[in-house]
Write a protein that holds these residues in place. Structure first.
Motif, mmCIF file in Angstrom:
data_model
loop_
_atom_site.group_PDB
_atom_site.id
_atom_site.type_symbol
_atom_site.label_atom_id
_atom_site.label_comp_id
_atom_site.label_asym_id
_atom_site.label_seq_id
_atom_site.Cartn_x
_atom_site.Cartn_y
_atom_site.Cartn_z
ATOM 1 N N MET A 178 0.961 -1.017 -0.063
ATOM 2 C CA MET A 178 0.359 0.066 -0.082
ATOM 3 C C MET A 178 1.200 1.338 0.072
ATOM 4 O O MET A 178 1.524 1.262 0.996
ATOM 5 N N GLU A 179 0.485 1.848 -1.400
ATOM 6 C CA GLU A 179 1.352 3.647 -0.814
ATOM 7 C C GLU A 179 0.745 4.035 -0.362
ATOM 8 O O GLU A 179 -0.663 4.325 -0.193
ATOM 9 N N CYS A 180 0.805 5.228 1.043
ATOM 10 C CA CYS A 180 0.189 5.764 1.844
ATOM 11 C C CYS A 180 0.939 6.679 2.073
ATOM 12 O O CYS A 180 1.795 7.335 1.837
ATOM 13 N N GLU A 181 0.020 8.127 2.357
ATOM 14 C CA GLU A 181 0.579 9.082 2.778
ATOM 15 C C GLU A 181 -0.157 9.303 4.340
ATOM 16 O O GLU A 181 -0.849 8.556 4.778
ATOM 17 N N LEU A 182 0.348 10.359 5.390
ATOM 18 C CA LEU A 182 0.618 10.307 6.840
ATOM 19 C C LEU A 182 -1.567 11.031 6.744
ATOM 20 O O LEU A 182 -1.302 12.510 6.369
ATOM 21 N N TYR A 183 -1.743 10.280 7.283
ATOM 22 C CA TYR A 183 -3.354 11.035 7.814
ATOM 23 C C TYR A 183 -3.062 12.044 8.874
ATOM 24 O O TYR A 183 -3.484 12.600 8.997
ATOM 25 N N LYS A 184 -2.839 11.266 10.207
ATOM 26 C CA LYS A 184 -2.559 11.819 11.001
ATOM 27 C C LYS A 184 -1.450 11.326 11.705
ATOM 28 O O LYS A 184 -2.162 9.657 12.081
ATOM 29 N N SER A 185 -0.880 11.741 12.886
ATOM 30 C CA SER A 185 -0.040 10.971 13.882
ATOM 31 C C SER A 185 -0.672 11.236 15.440
ATOM 32 O O SER A 185 -0.407 12.374 15.467
ATOM 33 N N ILE A 186 -0.500 10.550 16.533
ATOM 34 C CA ILE A 186 -0.776 11.027 17.793
ATOM 35 C C ILE A 186 -0.200 10.604 18.333
ATOM 36 O O ILE A 186 0.244 9.243 18.530
#
Length: 268
Positions: A178-186
């Motif tokens: 899966m190619e991904c982009e950061l949606y949110k980091s917590i």
């Protein structure tokens, strides 16, 4: 400890569920296997207060009790172009619309995981690849506590493949990437001490690469060809054994059966 060699001739198969004749309201101890399972309750329970338990012991309990866990094999790239490859087993899906997955980076090992987290936040994207049996040792090698400037790809024996959109490489040997982009980091901080020991990553899946030989005509992954591996406690991994299908219950179809079962139970 002497253990037998890996049996490469064994494959996942589909079987009936453990109790195919189960009916609504049927108790666990009504089958031989269920009776043996319930008998284990006689040993009692040990209860751990996490506020009073050593964090190392909590870690051992969680990774051995929450099993099997899928593994996110994550490829990132730094702003300087240094590529990083590491497995994370605090991983799962979140939702399909939008397609979001999650994994956690624990900051137990100095340097490496911290750098991975930094890379995940640098807007260059990353890939999450699924590990299959034929290259589990290759993937495990990338968990080494190497210096932050070291490229784990070089020791893995795995092949970099280009992505459609992001700069980080995907693992060519993975049948599902899966190619991904950061949606949110917590950032996860301890509610009492304030320590920051982990970062939860929510990743937006932009492209999915599926090898055609593991894809069925129905558009799902064939488990028997995919051969995914899972993480257990300590240094243990697991293959997927026999699978079984259990129909999802439907109130519209089963209401009469449910009411009959409840009536029977109330009369006992």
């Amino acid at each position: 400890m002497s253990i037998p060699p890996f049996d490469s001739a064994t494959y996942s198969t589909y079987t009936q569920p453990p109790n195919p004749s189960w009916t609504y309201g049927q108790r666990v101890d009504t089958t031989p296997a269920g009776k043996d399972w319930v008998a284990g309750e006689s040993a009692g329970w040990k209860v751990y207060n996490t506020a009073e338990t050593d964090k190392g012991d909590i870690y051992k309990l969680l990774i051995s009790g929450i099993v099997p866990r899928p593994i996110a094999f994550v490829s990132t790239i730094s702003e300087d172009g240094i590529e990083n490859l590491a497995p994370f087993s605090w991983f799962n899906t979140v939702t399909n619309y939008p397609p979001i997955i999650s994994f956690a980076c624990n900051h137990g090992a100095p340097g490496r995981l911290k750098d991975t987290t930094t890379n995940l936040k640098n807007s260059q994207g990353f890939t999450v690849n699924i590990i299959s049996e034929p290259f589990v040792e290759n993937a495990n090698a990338t968990a080494i506590d190497a210096p932050s400037s070291f490229d784990e790809w070089s020791l893995s024996g795995l092949t970099k493949a280009k992505c459609v959109q992001i700069k980080a490489s995907r693992v060519k040997e993975s049948a599902f990437s899966m190619e991904c982009e950061l949606y949110k980091s917590i950032d996860i901080t301890h509610p009492v001490t304030g320590e920051h020991n982990s970062t939860l990553i929510l990743a937006h899946v932009k492209y999915i690469h599926v090898r055609k030989d593991v894809l069925t005509e129905k558009g799902v992954i064939d488990l028997t060809k995919f051969k995914p591996v899972a993480r257990l406690g300590d240094i243990s991994y697991a293959r997927v054994g026999d699978a079984y299908r259990i129909a999802r219950p439907s109130w519209a179809q089963d209401e009469a059966k449910i009411q009959e079962a409840l009536a029977t139970l109330s009369s006992l």
